[in-house]
Design a protein around this motif. Structure first.
Motif, PDB file in Angstrom:
ATOM      1  N   PHE A 190     -45.824  14.745 -12.860  1.00 34.24           N
ATOM      2  CA  PHE A 190     -45.642  13.728 -11.813  1.00 34.24           C
ATOM      3  C   PHE A 190     -46.977  13.202 -11.293  1.00 34.24           C
ATOM      4  O   PHE A 190     -47.085  12.028 -10.950  1.00 34.24           O
ATOM      5  CB  PHE A 190     -44.831  14.307 -10.643  1.00 34.24           C
ATOM      6  N   ILE A 191     -47.972  14.085 -11.183  1.00 37.30           N
ATOM      7  CA  ILE A 191     -49.235  13.579 -10.633  1.00 37.30           C
ATOM      8  C   ILE A 191     -50.130  12.997 -11.736  1.00 37.30           C
ATOM      9  O   ILE A 191     -51.228  12.535 -11.445  1.00 37.30           O
ATOM     10  CB  ILE A 191     -50.021  14.633  -9.817  1.00 37.30           C
ATOM     11  N   LEU A 222     -53.910  11.578 -11.739  1.00 37.41           N
ATOM     12  CA  LEU A 222     -54.914  12.386 -12.421  1.00 37.41           C
ATOM     13  C   LEU A 222     -55.664  11.549 -13.468  1.00 37.41           C
ATOM     14  O   LEU A 222     -56.888  11.589 -13.545  1.00 37.41           O
ATOM     15  CB  LEU A 222     -54.227  13.580 -13.087  1.00 37.41           C
ATOM     16  N   TYR A 236     -43.771  20.178 -14.185  1.00 38.65           N
ATOM     17  CA  TYR A 236     -43.347  18.888 -13.637  1.00 38.65           C
ATOM     18  C   TYR A 236     -44.338  18.358 -12.613  1.00 38.65           C
ATOM     19  O   TYR A 236     -44.577  17.153 -12.533  1.00 38.65           O
ATOM     20  CB  TYR A 236     -41.954  19.008 -13.004  1.00 38.65           C
ATOM     21  N   PHE A 237     -44.914  19.253 -11.828  1.00 40.03           N
ATOM     22  CA  PHE A 237     -45.913  18.808 -10.843  1.00 40.03           C
ATOM     23  C   PHE A 237     -47.038  18.048 -11.541  1.00 40.03           C
ATOM     24  O   PHE A 237     -47.379  16.926 -11.155  1.00 40.03           O
ATOM     25  CB  PHE A 237     -46.477  20.019 -10.091  1.00 40.03           C
ATOM     26  N   TRP A 238     -47.563  18.661 -12.610  1.00 41.63           N
ATOM     27  CA  TRP A 238     -48.687  18.003 -13.298  1.00 41.63           C
ATOM     28  C   TRP A 238     -48.230  16.718 -13.966  1.00 41.63           C
ATOM     29  O   TRP A 238     -48.973  15.739 -14.022  1.00 41.63           O
ATOM     30  CB  TRP A 238     -49.332  18.955 -14.299  1.00 41.63           C
ATOM     31  N   GLU A 294     -41.523  24.163 -12.932  1.00 43.56           N
ATOM     32  CA  GLU A 294     -41.819  23.351 -11.752  1.00 43.56           C
ATOM     33  C   GLU A 294     -43.284  22.908 -11.756  1.00 43.56           C
ATOM     34  O   GLU A 294     -43.593  21.743 -11.514  1.00 43.56           O
ATOM     35  CB  GLU A 294     -41.506  24.143 -10.483  1.00 43.56           C
ATOM     36  N   ALA A 295     -44.164  23.858 -12.070  1.00 48.89           N
ATOM     37  CA  ALA A 295     -45.590  23.514 -12.118  1.00 48.89           C
ATOM     38  C   ALA A 295     -45.851  22.453 -13.186  1.00 48.89           C
ATOM     39  O   ALA A 295     -46.629  21.525 -12.978  1.00 48.89           O
ATOM     40  CB  ALA A 295     -46.412  24.763 -12.401  1.00 48.89           C
TER      41      ALA A 295
END
Lengths: 328, 308
Positions: free
Chosen positions: A48-49, A53, A44-46, A41-42
């Motif tokens: 997606f952002i 970034l 994917y978070f990075w 999940e983490a």
């Protein structure tokens, strides 16, 4: 800033428990699958952002850092930059009279146009908040100018502010001999302020919806107590809309300090630098004279001024901005 | 920048009237006197004068234009100015319009795609460091564009992007802080049962975004598209920095170019400049009226954010 910080704190609070959860699970091998899922999940978070970034690093953080460096050099972008320390800053603050003039002009513009625009906005909103027939019609007419792109506004105001233009016609009705707004050093800043008040309707619409949200009981009680409309405005309406006024004040100040297009199109800073504000000065130094170092220093000085005034506004806010939730 | 109030902001225009409902007696504070009407009429008339002047000049003949002898009330009705603007200025005005459309549309597409991805992640996905990242997002809203303007110009010049649309479009594909914030607020308020159920059914994070969240996001994305369209359509400084070839200019810059390139002895063709100003303004009014209800809806969903 209260809400901002609240929001930010909320975000931190929302995420930190997860962090706290993650730490023990990583150590205890009892729930290894959750850890793996958490890691995915983490990841994917990075992922997606990553657009933000990459943009942040490439278009903001990187340029900011190089802007600091450039501001410490003398550089025309064709030859190698020469490191000069704080020379550009001292030059702007002590050596260059044009910088101070531009800063003063910007300050004058912001200090007059923002309060005047807000006062007109509040006044019109209060009128429209009454039981007016054709309210929608009036509201539309007052809001319409804010939809006009700045370039088009500037073109029209070149005509509105012309010596024989409509503004001077209007003044003529009162027997006033209007000036040549855009060519007179005394009147060019007021001319730009006239242009900015044409957009007062943006605040009106926000304020009007805030006024709509004020409970009717307040006015009923005030009327029973014998308060007149003016007293009711200052004791009920005004305190209840101070958060919106404050929001508009902050956004207005930040915007006013960055005024560019109107100045560039209408006067290009003239006559005699009487309408030269900081951003047109910066633009001229950077893209006209290729004084990239000096222009970068001016940009940082402007940033300091904007932050300074924003902090000042927030400081004073405690005295006059009323948040209903604080009381209840 | 957000200020906490219950007052909705942007979509206020679409909001139903609050006071003075038919049932209740009108309170004194809300009674409109003849003076109220007088003031409103005078003020709206004054606010409308620049529009009248714009129309009047746009319909003036070349001769009136050359003499600078304009009236507020249209005296002539030279409708052919609306076709002459494309042919008689010596500038590719039609191309200006097309350039504006290209730049604004692609910028809006970029913002919609990127801010929906990033905003979704900030609203739904959990990761260490997310809180700090979000604070960074908010902090970047404080940085004025002037600071990054010069290094960005040097960067884009280095990439050979000067006199292309790229410096004006590409940054939009990396989202901006304010739009990320809007999407995050919006998605945070959507019920999470749906994506939890989807997750149980084996849908991945991208699948949840694509199939569950994205279809629910369209009100906020429409609002973001409108913000971006209006901002890029009217942008003057960006094109001024990056574009100096006529055939690349958007209309906002082209208009200013039209007033500055004329021979020093000659006045700019004001009538045609005003036609151009009308061409620049009308799409904004149209977009606003078409999008009004989305702006209102967004406002309801984002709720407490008194945002502009």
């Amino acid at each position: 800033m209260t809400a901002d910080t609240g929001e930010v704190l909320g975000a931190v609070r929302a995420t930190s428990p997860h962090r706290a959860e993650d730490a023990p699970t990583r150590r205890t091998p009892l729930r290894p699958r959750l850890t793996r899922r958490g890691r995915i999940e983490a990841g994917y978070f990075w992922l997606f952002i990553s657009p933000w970034l990459i943009g942040f690093v490439g278009f903001l953080l990187g340029p900011m850092i190089s802007s600091v460096y450039i501001s410490l050099t003398e550089w025309d972008s064709f030859t190698d930059p020469v490191f000069v320390g704080l020379d550009n800053y001292t030059e702007a603050l002590t050596g260059d009279p044009v910088f101070w003039k531009a800063l003063w002009n910007t300050f004058f513009y912001a200090a007059v146009s923002v309060p005047v625009g807000l006062a007109i906005g509040v006044w019109l909103a209060n009128l429209l908040n009454k039981k007016v027939r054709g309210r929608k019609f009036f509201r539309t007419l007052i809001y319409l100018p804010t939809l006009v792109p700045l370039v088009a506004t500037a073109m029209v105001f070149k005509m509105v502010l012309a010596p024989s233009g409509p503004l001077n016609d209007l003044l003529g009705l009162f027997g006033v001999d209007g000036p040549n707004w855009l060519l007179d050093p005394t009147w060019v800043k007021p001319g730009l302020i006239v242009l900015s008040t044409w957009g007062a309707g943006a605040a009106t619409v926000l304020l009007l919806s805030a006024m709509n949200g004020i409970p009717r009981e307040f006015y009923e009680a005030a009327e029973i107590d014998g308060a007149g409309p003016i007293r009711q405005f200052w004791s009920i309406t005004f305190p209840m809309i101070t958060p919106i006024i404050f929001f508009n004040l902050i956004m207005g100040l930040i915007g006013a300090f960055q005024i560019f297009s109107q100045v560039y199109i209408l006067t290009d800073g003239g006559p005699d630098n009487a309408s030269l504000t900081v951003v047109p000065l910066l633009f001229r130094e950077a893209f006209g004279f290729y004084h990239l170092g000096y222009a970068s220093a001016v940009a940082w000085l402007l940033f300091v001024v904007i932050i300074g005034f924003t902090i000042l506004a927030f400081r004073t806010a405690r005295g006059w901005v009323f948040y209903e939730t604080e009381v209840r | 920048m957000v200020v906490a109030t219950q007052a909705p902001a942007l979509g206020a225009v679409g909001r139903p009237e609050g006071h003075g409902g038919a049932s209740a007696r009108t309170l004194k504070a809300f009674q409109a006197s003849p003076a109220t009407y007088a003031v409103l009429l005078i003020v709206s008339a004054i606010f409308f004068v620049p529009f009248l002047l714009m129309i009047s000049i746009a319909l003036a003949s070349d001769r009136t234009s050359a003499q600078n002898a304009f009236t507020i009330i249209p005296g002539e009705l030279v409708w052919s100015n609306f076709s002459h603007v494309f042919t008689a200025t010596g500038l590719p005005v039609g191309t200006f319009v097309i350039n504006s459309v290209i730049i604004a549309t692609l910028s809006a597409v970029g913002q919609v795609i990127s801010s929906s991805l990033v905003g979704y992640a900030f609203a739904r996905l959990r990761a260490p460091g997310k809180g700090v990242m979000f604070m960074v997002v908010l902090a970047t809203m404080m940085i004025p564009a002037q600071i990054t303007m010069i290094p960005q110009f040097l960067l884009f010049k280095e990439l050979g992007w000067v006199n292309t649309y790229l410096p004006l479009i590409v940054p939009n594909f990396f989202s901006n802080a304010f739009n990320v914030f809007l999407v995050r607020q919006f998605v945070s308020r959507l019920p999470s049962e749906l994506d939890e159920a989807a997750q149980v059914d084996g849908l991945g994070y991208f699948g949840i975004y694509r199939r569950i969240i994205l279809p629910m996001m369209w009100p906020i994305l429409t609002a973001i598209a409108i913000f971006t369209l209006t901002a890029t359509w009217g942008d003057f400084m960006g094109p001024l920095i990056y574009l100096n070839k006529e055939e690349m200019m958007p209309l906002a810059l082209g208009l200013q170019y039209m007033t500055s390139t004329s021979n020093a002895m000659q006045l700019p063709p004001w009538n045609l400049v005003m036609v151009g100003s009308i061409l620049l303004t009308l799409p904004m009014i149209a977009i606003y009226y078409l999008g009004q209800k989305y702006l209102y809806e967004m406002n309801v969903s984002v709720g407490s954010a008194g945002v502009k």
